[in-house]
Write an enzyme that holds these catalytic residues in place. Sequence first.
Site, PDB file in Angstrom:
ATOM      1  N   GLY A  42       7.364 124.577  24.541  1.00  0.00           N
ATOM      2  CA  GLY A  42       7.054 125.966  24.234  1.00  0.00           C
ATOM      3  C   GLY A  42       7.157 126.354  22.777  1.00  0.00           C
ATOM      4  O   GLY A  42       6.469 127.261  22.330  1.00  0.00           O
ATOM      5  N   GLU A  93      13.378 127.834  19.300  1.00  0.00           N
ATOM      6  CA  GLU A  93      13.098 128.086  20.715  1.00  0.00           C
ATOM      7  C   GLU A  93      11.962 129.091  20.837  1.00  0.00           C
ATOM      8  O   GLU A  93      11.856 130.012  20.025  1.00  0.00           O
ATOM      9  CB  GLU A  93      14.338 128.676  21.402  1.00  0.00           C
ATOM     10  CG  GLU A  93      15.381 127.664  21.785  1.00  0.00           C
ATOM     11  CD  GLU A  93      15.095 127.019  23.126  1.00  0.00           C
ATOM     12  OE1 GLU A  93      13.921 127.005  23.566  1.00  0.00           O
ATOM     13  OE2 GLU A  93      16.040 126.518  23.737  1.00  0.00           O
ATOM     14  N   ASP A  97      16.378 133.299  27.560  1.00  0.00           N
ATOM     15  CA  ASP A  97      16.597 134.314  28.582  1.00  0.00           C
ATOM     16  C   ASP A  97      18.046 134.306  29.053  1.00  0.00           C
ATOM     17  O   ASP A  97      18.861 135.034  28.522  1.00  0.00           O
ATOM     18  CB  ASP A  97      15.576 134.243  29.719  1.00  0.00           C
ATOM     19  CG  ASP A  97      15.472 132.870  30.356  1.00  0.00           C
ATOM     20  OD1 ASP A  97      16.348 132.025  30.163  1.00  0.00           O
ATOM     21  OD2 ASP A  97      14.490 132.657  31.093  1.00  0.00           O
ATOM     22  N   THR A  98      18.420 133.476  30.010  1.00  0.00           N
ATOM     23  CA  THR A  98      19.794 133.512  30.517  1.00  0.00           C
ATOM     24  C   THR A  98      20.802 133.038  29.475  1.00  0.00           C
ATOM     25  O   THR A  98      21.964 133.404  29.525  1.00  0.00           O
ATOM     26  CB  THR A  98      19.946 132.628  31.769  1.00  0.00           C
ATOM     27  OG1 THR A  98      19.700 131.268  31.413  1.00  0.00           O
ATOM     28  CG2 THR A  98      19.009 133.090  32.878  1.00  0.00           C
ATOM     29  N   LEU A 102      20.250 127.120  26.199  1.00  0.00           N
ATOM     30  CA  LEU A 102      20.578 127.083  24.780  1.00  0.00           C
ATOM     31  C   LEU A 102      22.061 126.794  24.561  1.00  0.00           C
ATOM     32  O   LEU A 102      22.428 126.032  23.661  1.00  0.00           O
ATOM     33  CB  LEU A 102      20.177 128.395  24.104  1.00  0.00           C
ATOM     34  CG  LEU A 102      20.447 128.479  22.602  1.00  0.00           C
ATOM     35  CD1 LEU A 102      19.775 127.336  21.837  1.00  0.00           C
ATOM     36  CD2 LEU A 102      19.991 129.828  22.060  1.00  0.00           C
TER      37      LEU A 102
END
Length: 194
Positions: A42, A93, A97-98, A102
């Site tokens: 991504g 990155e 999100d959560t 990471l």
Amino acid sequence: MTTPFVEVIDADTLQERVAQLGDEIAADYADDPPVIVGVLHGSLIFMADLVRHLQPEIETEFLSLTRFGDEGRVNIALDTSTPLQDRHVLIVEDIVDTGLTLTSLLRILATREPASLATVALLDKAPRRIVDVPIEYRGFEVGDEFLLGYGLDWEGRYRNLRSIWAVLDLQHLKSFPDSLATEVFEPGPDRLAP
């Protein structure tokens, strides 16, 4: 009937923010250029645009992660070839999100004893955060929508869009996988990403 897709960040806004992030990073690392480590797949497009705004002495690397097991443990599937010990490392990155992935990646890379470890994320889905994770350079804070384009994909598709789109009706996309392409690509045999 409402449209199943909406453009949330246009191409010009993306490029302007990426340039700003590049300027911030270049200033912060002016005396000691970092190793830029993109998390595949991504981050590829974001990283390519970002490094064009950094000093030529930077080094670029990629790594790929796998997640497995009930607890979602993260391992490195494709690793960097550059030694990171005593080097400034900047992780790139596409989206955080959560924070779980990471956090695991930062923990793994910290064992390599870098001089410093920081993160630049194009998108921050702060409402989905489960663990607090540092993001030193943030492009945009976004909501909980499913996003496509500029590196973000659905089943490998739509990474090449130059802007970011929210999917308002995921079932529509699953039923009609070409529907976003029909909406944003120019018709004709030489269709290029808008």
